[in-house]
Each structure stands twice: as C-alpha cells, then as structure tokens.
Design a protein around this motif. Structure first.
Motif, PDB file in Angstrom:
ATOM      1  N   MET A  54       0.865  -1.181   0.000  1.00 43.98           N
ATOM      2  CA  MET A  54       0.000   0.000   0.000  1.00 43.98           C
ATOM      3  C   MET A  54       0.902   1.233   0.000  1.00 43.98           C
ATOM      4  N   PRO A  55       1.087   1.848  -1.180  1.00 48.17           N
ATOM      5  CA  PRO A  55       0.548   1.459  -2.486  1.00 48.17           C
ATOM      6  C   PRO A  55       1.242   0.206  -3.033  1.00 48.17           C
ATOM      7  N   ALA A  56       0.681  -0.358  -4.100  1.00 47.60           N
ATOM      8  CA  ALA A  56       1.200  -1.604  -4.672  1.00 47.60           C
ATOM      9  C   ALA A  56       2.677  -1.470  -4.998  1.00 47.60           C
ATOM     10  N   GLY A  57       3.446  -2.480  -4.570  1.00 45.04           N
ATOM     11  CA  GLY A  57       4.878  -2.472  -4.809  1.00 45.04           C
ATOM     12  C   GLY A  57       5.667  -1.676  -3.803  1.00 45.04           C
ATOM     13  N   SER A  58       4.997  -1.028  -2.861  1.00 40.77           N
ATOM     14  CA  SER A  58       5.672  -0.240  -1.844  1.00 40.77           C
ATOM     15  C   SER A  58       5.063  -0.585  -0.486  1.00 40.77           C
ATOM     16  N   ALA A  59       5.157   0.316   0.470  1.00 41.65           N
ATOM     17  CA  ALA A  59       4.632   0.073   1.805  1.00 41.65           C
ATOM     18  C   ALA A  59       4.286   1.396   2.453  1.00 41.65           C
ATOM     19  N   THR A  60       3.500   1.317   3.511  1.00 45.52           N
ATOM     20  CA  THR A  60       3.142   2.484   4.310  1.00 45.52           C
ATOM     21  C   THR A  60       3.370   2.158   5.774  1.00 45.52           C
ATOM     22  N   LEU A  61       4.084   3.026   6.464  1.00 47.61           N
ATOM     23  CA  LEU A  61       4.298   2.903   7.899  1.00 47.61           C
ATOM     24  C   LEU A  61       3.159   3.607   8.628  1.00 47.61           C
ATOM     25  N   VAL A  62       2.589   2.930   9.620  1.00 45.42           N
ATOM     26  CA  VAL A  62       1.516   3.516  10.417  1.00 45.42           C
ATOM     27  C   VAL A  62       1.973   3.598  11.867  1.00 45.42           C
ATOM     28  N   ILE A  63       1.937   4.790  12.439  1.00 48.28           N
ATOM     29  CA  ILE A  63       2.165   4.994  13.870  1.00 48.28           C
ATOM     30  C   ILE A  63       0.835   5.468  14.444  1.00 48.28           C
ATOM     31  N   ARG A  64       0.360   4.824  15.495  1.00 45.85           N
ATOM     32  CA  ARG A  64      -0.944   5.207  16.010  1.00 45.85           C
ATOM     33  C   ARG A  64      -1.036   5.004  17.514  1.00 45.85           C
ATOM     34  N   ALA A  65      -2.023   5.673  18.114  1.00 42.00           N
ATOM     35  CA  ALA A  65      -2.309   5.496  19.534  1.00 42.00           C
ATOM     36  C   ALA A  65      -3.089   4.211  19.733  1.00 42.00           C
ATOM     37  N   VAL A  66      -2.901   3.597  20.878  1.00 47.09           N
ATOM     38  CA  VAL A  66      -3.599   2.347  21.184  1.00 47.09           C
ATOM     39  C   VAL A  66      -5.006   2.605  21.696  1.00 47.09           C
ATOM     40  N   SER A  67      -5.193   3.659  22.498  1.00 48.27           N
ATOM     41  CA  SER A  67      -6.481   3.868  23.161  1.00 48.27           C
ATOM     42  C   SER A  67      -7.403   4.849  22.455  1.00 48.27           C
ATOM     43  N   ASP A  68      -6.892   5.600  21.465  1.00 48.88           N
ATOM     44  CA  ASP A  68      -7.772   6.482  20.699  1.00 48.88           C
ATOM     45  C   ASP A  68      -7.447   6.333  19.215  1.00 48.88           C
ATOM     46  N   GLN A  71      -3.576   8.626  14.425  1.00 48.90           N
ATOM     47  CA  GLN A  71      -2.594   7.853  13.684  1.00 48.90           C
ATOM     48  C   GLN A  71      -1.884   8.732  12.667  1.00 48.90           C
ATOM     49  N   LEU A  72      -0.682   8.293  12.329  1.00 46.65           N
ATOM     50  CA  LEU A  72       0.135   8.979  11.331  1.00 46.65           C
ATOM     51  C   LEU A  72       0.573   7.951  10.311  1.00 46.65           C
ATOM     52  N   LYS A  73       0.283   8.203   9.044  1.00 47.47           N
ATOM     53  CA  LYS A  73       0.681   7.300   7.968  1.00 47.47           C
ATOM     54  C   LYS A  73       1.824   7.911   7.177  1.00 47.47           C
ATOM     55  N   VAL A  74       2.856   7.105   6.929  1.00 46.27           N
ATOM     56  CA  VAL A  74       4.033   7.573   6.205  1.00 46.27           C
ATOM     57  C   VAL A  74       4.244   6.660   4.989  1.00 46.27           C
ATOM     58  N   PRO A  75       3.750   7.029   3.823  1.00 47.98           N
ATOM     59  CA  PRO A  75       3.985   6.215   2.623  1.00 47.98           C
ATOM     60  C   PRO A  75       5.477   6.116   2.309  1.00 47.98           C
ATOM     61  N   GLY A  76       5.910   4.963   1.843  1.00 44.92           N
ATOM     62  CA  GLY A  76       7.299   4.769   1.468  1.00 44.92           C
ATOM     63  C   GLY A  76       8.204   4.393   2.617  1.00 44.92           C
ATOM     64  N   VAL A 103       9.398  11.314  15.359  1.00 43.60           N
ATOM     65  CA  VAL A 103       8.054  11.726  15.749  1.00 43.60           C
ATOM     66  C   VAL A 103       8.039  12.002  17.246  1.00 43.60           C
ATOM     67  N   THR A 104       7.576  13.174  17.639  1.00 39.64           N
ATOM     68  CA  THR A 104       7.323  13.475  19.050  1.00 39.64           C
ATOM     69  C   THR A 104       5.879  13.069  19.330  1.00 39.64           C
ATOM     70  N   LEU A 105       5.700  12.020  20.107  1.00 38.60           N
ATOM     71  CA  LEU A 105       4.391  11.380  20.201  1.00 38.60           C
ATOM     72  C   LEU A 105       3.359  12.230  20.927  1.00 38.60           C
ATOM     73  N   ALA A 106       3.776  13.016  21.912  1.00 31.86           N
ATOM     74  CA  ALA A 106       2.804  13.822  22.648  1.00 31.86           C
ATOM     75  C   ALA A 106       2.195  14.911  21.777  1.00 31.86           C
ATOM     76  N   SER A 107       3.033  15.564  20.958  1.00 28.69           N
ATOM     77  CA  SER A 107       2.546  16.663  20.112  1.00 28.69           C
ATOM     78  C   SER A 107       2.189  16.216  18.708  1.00 28.69           C
ATOM     79  N   HIS A 108       2.551  14.971  18.373  1.00 24.23           N
ATOM     80  CA  HIS A 108       2.333  14.420  17.035  1.00 24.23           C
ATOM     81  C   HIS A 108       3.159  15.117  15.967  1.00 24.23           C
ATOM     82  N   GLY A 109       4.175  15.881  16.396  1.00 27.44           N
ATOM     83  CA  GLY A 109       5.038  16.554  15.434  1.00 27.44           C
ATOM     84  C   GLY A 109       6.061  15.597  14.849  1.00 27.44           C
TER      85      GLY A 109
END
Length: 899
Positions: A54-68, A71-76, A103-109
């Motif tokens: 996702m996309p085909a032939g590549s990948a996407t990294l997902v960082i997300r919160a467990v309880s809410d 999420q942040l998606k990073v293609p490639g 990634v600073t997880l508290a601010s999502h920056g």
C-alpha cells in the motif's frame, strides 16, 4: 501481452456473471495489501506497523495510539527499520534511501533529516545516534534535544545497558591508524581504547550484559596473510588487552579465530568460535573424480555440498589466559544455561538424514563447566541414533532432561548429584507430537518452560500442560486438570510469557487454546499453583497469533495480537485481558471482491472413521445452481479452517481464493495415513469425501477435479490410477514411481530414504525389505487404469522431486493413449518463483479446468500442442471454437487420421 489479454478477458466475463463485486484476477497477484511488523511502545500507549503493498509495490508505515484514533501514515516507509524510544516519548524511523524521521508522540510533530546513512537507538535512555553520508555521527539526547558531533566515524554500537557508545574512528589518511573510542553518554567524554596497526580493522564487537566490558575481533592483512585477534577491554582500565591471536606459536595452525559468541556468566571468559582454515586448492592438471566408499560416514554428495570450513566452540579464560576447547570433531552444542554447556558428540560424521539406521549417529552427551573448564561425559544419558532433539539443559543449568521413547516418559539427570529420575512415571499422557508418521514415537513435544531456579519444568502432552518436579520428589501436576483431553482442546502457553524458557509469572498464565473438533481458537487462563479447570477467556471462529506475535508492552499488560478468519484478512488488535480486543489496523481488500466462505465438513472414511475437511464456496453462492468442485489434497487441512488465504497465482498448489472467486467450489479433505499403505489411505479418505459431496444438490457430480502439489501431486497421481470418479486432474511437482525415487538424494546431497520410510511416504520399511509396498504405492504400476485427463507440471531444476518422475509418468500416459499434458518451465524448480511462469501456469490450469469442469472452449495448446520450434513464439493460449475437443491418443488414431 496476448497472455494477459486472454486472462483479463476471462476474468471480465466472470465479473459480469457474478454481478456487482468483481472476481479475483491477475491484477491482484503480488499486490495484495496486508499488515506486518507490529511494535508497541514500552508504556503500551502507541503502536506501529507496516501495510505492505500500500501502495502496490511499496509500503506504508503507520504509527498510532492504542487507546484512541490518532494515527500517522508515512507512505514509502516501513516498521522494519523503526523503533520507539525507551521512555515512549519519541518514534524514530527511516524513509527511502537516506531520510530519517523523528516523531514526538505527545505533540504528534514530525522532524525529517536528509542524507542519513544509518541510525541506532540506545536500549536504555533516549539517545539517538545517526550518521550522515559524510561519515559524521550525531549523538542526540532526545530528552534535551542536545547534539554532539563526531567526525570520520566508520562504525558505532551502543552498549547493552545503553550507557555507552563505542565509536570506530577512521584515520586522517589511508595509512594512519584507526581507533576505537568509548563514549560514556552521561558524562560526554570519549576515551581511546585501541589503535590499529596499518591494514588492521575491527570486524566484530560484543558487549557484556552490564555494559562494563567489551570484546572485539580485529583482522590484519600482512605478509603472513590475515591475522585475526581477540581483544578485551574493561571500563576505566586503560587500553584494550590482547587475549589471543591466531598466529602465535602455540595456536593450532589449522584453525583461525572466527566470531565472538558471548561473555560467560560472571564475565570471567569469552566464548568464541575457531574456524578450520580452507583446504589447499588442487594444483596443476588433476583428475576430477569423486570416490564414494561404503565406509564413508557421510555420503560424498553431502560432503561436496557442505565442504565449507567447520567451526568449533572455545572458551577464552580471562583469568588463566588459556584457550580451552569445548567442541570437538562431530560434536554439537545442544544447550547452554547457568555455568554449563551441553554437547553431544556423535561416533562419526553421520548426517541426521540417516539417523534412523546409521550407527555413526550414536553418541554421548557431555557437560562443560564454564567455571572450571572441565568437561564431563554423561554416561547415564543415552544418546542413540534417535536422539535428535534431546537431551536438553534446564533453564538454570541444574538438570539435563530427555524423553525416553522406550519408557514413554521424561527423565532427568541432576548435575549436582548425578542421579537419574523418571519425572513422569505413572502419568497417563502422550508426550509425543500428534502425527501418523512412523517416527512419531521418537518425536516429543518441545519442553514448555521452567520456573525460576529450575524448581519445576512445564511439559506439554497432546492436549494439556503439566508441572513436573525435575528432582522426582513431587508427583506431576496437570495444571489444566485434564480439561484439554476431556474437551478435545489443545492448551499451550502464550508464546511471549516465556523469557529464556523461564515462565516469569509463577501465579497464573494465559493459555492459547485450539478445539480440534470445531477448530475454534482462543484463550484461557490457568493458575500455576492451583488445581482446577482453566478459566475460559474467549473462544470463537477466528485464528489468533502469527509468527513473531503477540507483542507485549514492557511496562504494562497491553498486548498486540493478530486476528484473522477465512473471510477476514489478518489485522492487529490490542488487549489487556484476552477477552476484549480493540482493532488497530483495518486492511480488508477482500471486501472489494467476490470472496469466499469456509465450512467444516465431516464424513466417514471407507473404513468407518470420522474425517474432516474444509469446503470453500463463493461469497455469492447460489444453492439453486450446480457447481463444479476442485479437490486440493495434501495431508491435513481442517485445522486451517479459520485461516485467511491470500490471493495469488498458482506456483504449484492451486490458489484457493482465485478459483473460488471464479465460480468453483474448492474442497480440502484431511487424509489419515496407515503405515505401509499410504496410497490406500488416500483413497480411504478422498473417495468417500467425493461421494459425500456428489450428493449435495448444489454440486455437479460429473464435474469434479482432483489437484495437488508435491506430496499432494503424488496423491493425485495415485487417485487417478485407482478411481474414475474425477473428471480432470492437475498434478504439479509430484512423484509416480517410489522405486526409482527411493534411491536419489535431496537438493543438499542427503539421502531421501528416511522420507520414504519414516515421514512423508510412511512405508515403515526399506525398499529392500518390502519391495511390495513400494510397488503397491507407486502410481506408475497402475497407470493403465487412468481415464481422467491430467495436466502435469514438472521442472528440470526441481531439487525436491526429480524431473524424471514427471517424465516417467507422462511417457507412460502418452504411450497408453491417455489424455495428458506436461508443462516444464525453464529455470524453475519445485515451485514457480518467477511471477511470469506462475501467471502462465495459473492461466493454463484454469483453461484446463474450465474446459473439463465448465465445458468452456479448449485452448490451442490442449488441442494442437506447441512444437518445440515455436517455444517462446506461440503460447497457444487462444481458445478454439466451441465443440473442438482434444483428440484420441496415438495408439487410438485411425488410419485416416495419419493421412
């Protein structure tokens, strides 16, 4: 292009028939998205994973919160090179060839840096080290955002406790020495601990667990060749000390320093391997002949394929300065714990493939003390030719345990007293793997784990879990109270609850559970000190946990698991109690297609025993229609009822989702084998299954096919030589002649005989003792009975099943006038690994089955064949006009046909 056009044309026609949802076609092959590589932060509040394709032939990294839902998606990007920091406040990952993201997880920056060649995070603390393409290393404290810069850094390694960073610094010029510098992170100073000689480089480093010692290996090119040296350095001790070098006078000239394994407990020594130096190369014009001898402990073919240098384990004792050999010729290490290493030395250089008969595989167990350097023969422990996975050393090194197949019990040996005890005497349990292979009685289920200090060992039987006293003083306790056997449930410890094979929680444990009747899976809890039934947490029609999972947060009881079913892709979920689950990923491409459903069917075999199998139907199944059925045979399938099957081409075994989506029912029957009569066993299970399905109102009884790959291909060949119930057969990479197959070797040069006698073909005897069994179980000797059209696939580079097996069967079929085709793909082996041949085989298999099961027009290659001179020019995939059928065989042609 022609091939793709035809394939898409067929798929498009199928799509119109099925209505709104499209059928699966070749456009999804190799592009199906799924989730992989889950991680969780130490505080259990964040997770990351990769969506592959996702996309085909590549990948996407997902960082997300467990309880809410943040999420942040990073293609490639991918989680394969990503980590949470120790304090769970930051997440670091690489993207593309040279980008670093923080990634600073508290601010999502998120902060990106370019031209970064590598990065590492300390296991403790929050220190990030990254190197740019100019060999400048930046060491950043993520808590304070302060950076330190170091130039000309070639390599860098964090100590195990995260308190220091080792730097390999290049010299100012090509001839100036390199150096190792020890950077203490909390005080910021770097001390030079070693400088190289000209031509000398660091090859490997190893830290002790506390981060107070370092061992490393260097290699130096000089007039004598490559000189390898082992060094040791202690914190605040000045320059590193040379431990050994492989060019000293007292060093064995046939050996060279290999790799560091670890420090010993207490850091009093270093375990290191020494490698045999390569044999001298032949000189001049010599005769290239292999001399096979009846007295060789190992076949010449094995010797040639494994001609690389051997390595042996040694102890570099730091107190005495001595190098002590642990491992001798024909000796393997089978475990280490506490201050001991357990080894097994065989009588000769026999290969495990001949363990069922070769006396050179007999041996003796030894116990090596890392404290004293002494090695003791364990005369009371039998190490016969069947001892492949036992004996084993306990977690703290106080006991050696093994399974005795003669007594059908586990035995223990006390390292301290030398006494032997029957730990499980009087227990009515089956400790061996549940299989119908003749070798099953020699195959104990692996040990489940140990309590701290070796107080108890946990053993699995075929259903339940036992807590056993290795000293033999206390009677074994069934911690699942026999509930598994009573209710046909298999209980096992949750995988991550065992660290270094020690069960950390001595009060209670979460168990995985599998019901062998209805195939439900789930979780129970059990008290390790209580006596009673395990407590149900959840059981349902899903499959949980894949390889590498579950993952537990270090500082809290939050877990990441996978869940899947036949109708739902695997996705990541979190749980804290294994009763309720929160979904974290939602990748479900199957919802876009005419998918499948799965049913567990039960019928009686010819000899009256219950048998099960899985029937897959299209999602848009219409009970008023008559469907063709494809049987896929191999061994046992029903345990995979709730497993998701990914669409793809047919590399050998047919792809179930593809054919079901395209209008077939696909049935996977279990087969129960009887030693010596494997062919009859196949008929005993499959024929009544076909009769059972043929009675269903939605099955076309005259349109059923049998298919199989590898061992399933052999089963397919046997079925069509002994029954006429199937309208077509596809057989890929299979064997037809057990007599000729018995005498060959595997791809690595090992004898294949044990596979015939003890495992796969289950004859239970040699060809020389029971030739009748090999003949009776060989399809080739009943080939005259074939009336089923058959498509074969056998390849010249197949390293598992000789190409000659397929040719032998095809030539017999051809001479006897049977309708048979054989496909041979250049540069391919047992499976079709290249996507193009796999797609081609998928097309031809579908065309073949469509013709015989759906009355579709036959393709040109089935009617006219493809002359060798047109190979690669004319693929013959175009369809003939309706009504054109494959002709009669050569022997059945009329005189006018020749004119």
């Amino acid at each position: 292009m022609k091939k793709l056009f035809i394939f898409l044309l067929l798929a498009a026609a199928g799509t119109r028939c099925f209505g709104q949802k499209p059928v699966i076609d070749s456009t999804v092959f190799g592009k199906w998205p799924d989730v992989i590589l889950a991680q969780i932060s130490n505080n259990g509040q964040y997770t990351c994973y990769t969506i592959d394709n996702m996309p085909a032939g590549s990948a996407t990294l997902v960082i997300r919160a467990v309880s809410d839902d943040w999420q942040l998606k990073v293609p490639g990007a991918s989680a394969i090179n990503a980590r949470f920091t120790d304090d769970s406040k930051h997440f670091v990952f690489s993207k593309g060839a040279d980008s670093l993201g923080i990634v600073t997880l508290a601010s999502h920056g998120i902060e990106y840096m370019g031209h970064i060649s590598s990065f590492k995070l300390s296991d403790r603390g929050n220190i990030l080290a990254f190197k740019n393409q100019d060999d400048e290393l930046v060491v950043r404290d993520l808590s304070s955002a302060k950076d330190r810069h170091f130039a000309k850094v070639e390599g860098y390694w964090f100590s195990n406790n995260g308190g220091a960073l080792l730097l390999a610094i290049k010299g100012d010029t090509l001839t100036s020495p390199e150096s190792l510098q020890w950077l203490t992170l909390d005080r910021g100073s770097a001390d030079t601990i070693w400088r190289s000689k000209p031509g000398e480089k660091v090859d490997q480093v190893c830290f002790d667990p506390t981060g107070s010692q370092l061992a490393f290996i260097t290699g130096e090119n000089n007039a004598k060749g490559v000189v390898r040296s082992l060094w040791r350095w202690k914190v605040r001790s000045g320059p590193a000390d040379l431990v050994i070098t492989d060019h000293t006078a007292d060093f064995d000239a046939k050996l060279a320093i290999g790799e560091i394994q670890s420090f010993t407990p207490g850091n009093t020594g270093i375990l290191v391997t020494l490698n045999e130096k390569p044999n001298p190369q032949p000189k001049g014009d010599y005769v290239k002949v292999d001399v096979w001898s009846y007295s060789d402990a190992k076949l010449q073919s094995l010797q040639l394929n494994r001609a690389g240098s051997k390595n042996y384990l040694f102890l570099a004792d730091l107190k005495s300065g001595k190098l002590i050999r642990i491992q001798q010729e024909n000796e393997t290490t089978v475990g280490s714990a506490g201050s001991f290493i357990l080894t097994v030395r065989r009588r000769g250089n026999a290969d495990p493939s001949e363990q069922n008969w070769n006396p050179d595989f007999n041996g003796k167990a030894y116990l090596f003390s890392l404290k004293t350097g002494e090695k003791k023969a364990l005369e009371k422990i039998p190490v016969g030719s069947r001892s492949l996975i036992t004996p084993a050393l306990s977690a703290s090194g106080k006991y050696v345990i093994w399974y005795d197949p003669g007594k059908r019990n586990y035995m223990s040996y006390s390292v301290a007293s030398g006494t032997v005890k029957n730990m499980t005497n009087g227990v009515s349990a089956r400790w061996t793997i549940k299989t119908d292979e003749p070798d099953a009685k020699y195959m104990p289920i692996p040990v489940a784990g140990w309590l701290k200090d070796d107080q108890r060992v946990f053993l699995y039987d075929q259903n339940d879990i036992w807590q056993v006293d290795p000293s033999g003083h206390q009677s074994p306790v069934n911690i699942t109270n026999g509930y598994g056997r009573k209710h046909h449930i298999v209980f096992r410890f949750l995988p991550v609850q065992s660290t270094n094979n020690v069960i950390e929680n001595s009060q209670k444990a979460v168990l995985t559970a599998f019901n062998t009747d209805d195939k439900q899976k789930g979780f129970y809890s059990a008290g390790l000190k209580e006596h009673g039934d395990p407590r149900l947490l959840i059981m349902n029609d899903y499959a949980y946990i894949q390889e590498g999972l579950p993952v537990k947060a270090r500082d809290t009881s939050v877990w990441i698991i996978t869940r899947q079913s036949a109708t739902q892709s695997w996705n990541f979920f979190c749980t804290s109690d294994f009763k309720t689950f929160r979904q974290l990923s939602a990748v479900s491409p199957e919802k876009q297609y005419n998918w499948l459903t799965a049913e567990l069917l039960t019928w009686n075999t010819l000899d009256g025993k219950k048998c099960q199998g899985v029937l897959y139907k299209p999602e848009n199944f219409d009970p008023c229609k008559k469907y063709p059925v494809i049987f896929l045979v191999y061994d046992h399938w029903s345990d995979e009822l709730n497993y998701f099957k990914t669409p793809g081409p047919t590399p050998g075994e047919i792809n179930v989702p593809y054919f079901v989506s395209n209008g077939y029912l696909v049935f996977l029957p279990d087969i129960h084998y009887r030693t010596g009569y494997i062919g009859e066993s196949v008929l005993n299970s499959v024929v009544p299954a076909a009769r059972y399905l043929a009675k269903k109102p939605w099955v076309n009884p005259g349109k059923m096919a049998i298919t199989g790959h590898s061992f399933g291909s052999y089963e397919t060949d046997y079925i069509i030589t002994h029954t006429h119930i199937f309208a077509a057969a596809c057989s890929a990479s299979g064997a037809a002649d057990l007599v000729s197959f018995y005498g060959v070797t595997w791809f690595d040069g090992a004898s294949i005989q044990a596979y015939f006698e003890q495992t796969g073909f289950r004859t239970g005897a040699t060809l020389y003792d029971r030739p009748d069994l090999y003949i009776k179980n060989s399809p080739i000797f009943s080939v005259k009975n074939v009336s089923t059209p058959v498509l074969l696939m056998n390849n010249k580079l197949d390293e598992s099943t000789p190409y000659a097996q397929g040719i032998e069967f095809f030539i017999a079929l051809r001479r006897l006038g049977k309708k048979a085709w054989l496909l041979q793909y250049d540069d391919e082996g047992h499976n079709l690994l290249d996507p193009k041949p796999a797609a081609d085989f998928t097309i031809r298999t579908k065309q073949f089955l469509d013709h015989y099961l759906k009355d579709a027009p036959a393709p040109k290659w089935m009617i006219e064949g493809i002359p060798a001179r047109l190979k690669g020019i004319d693929d013959g995939l175009e369809l003939e006009p309706p009504g054109v059928e494959p002709g009669t065989g050569l022997l059945k042609m009329k005189i006018n046909d020749w004119k």
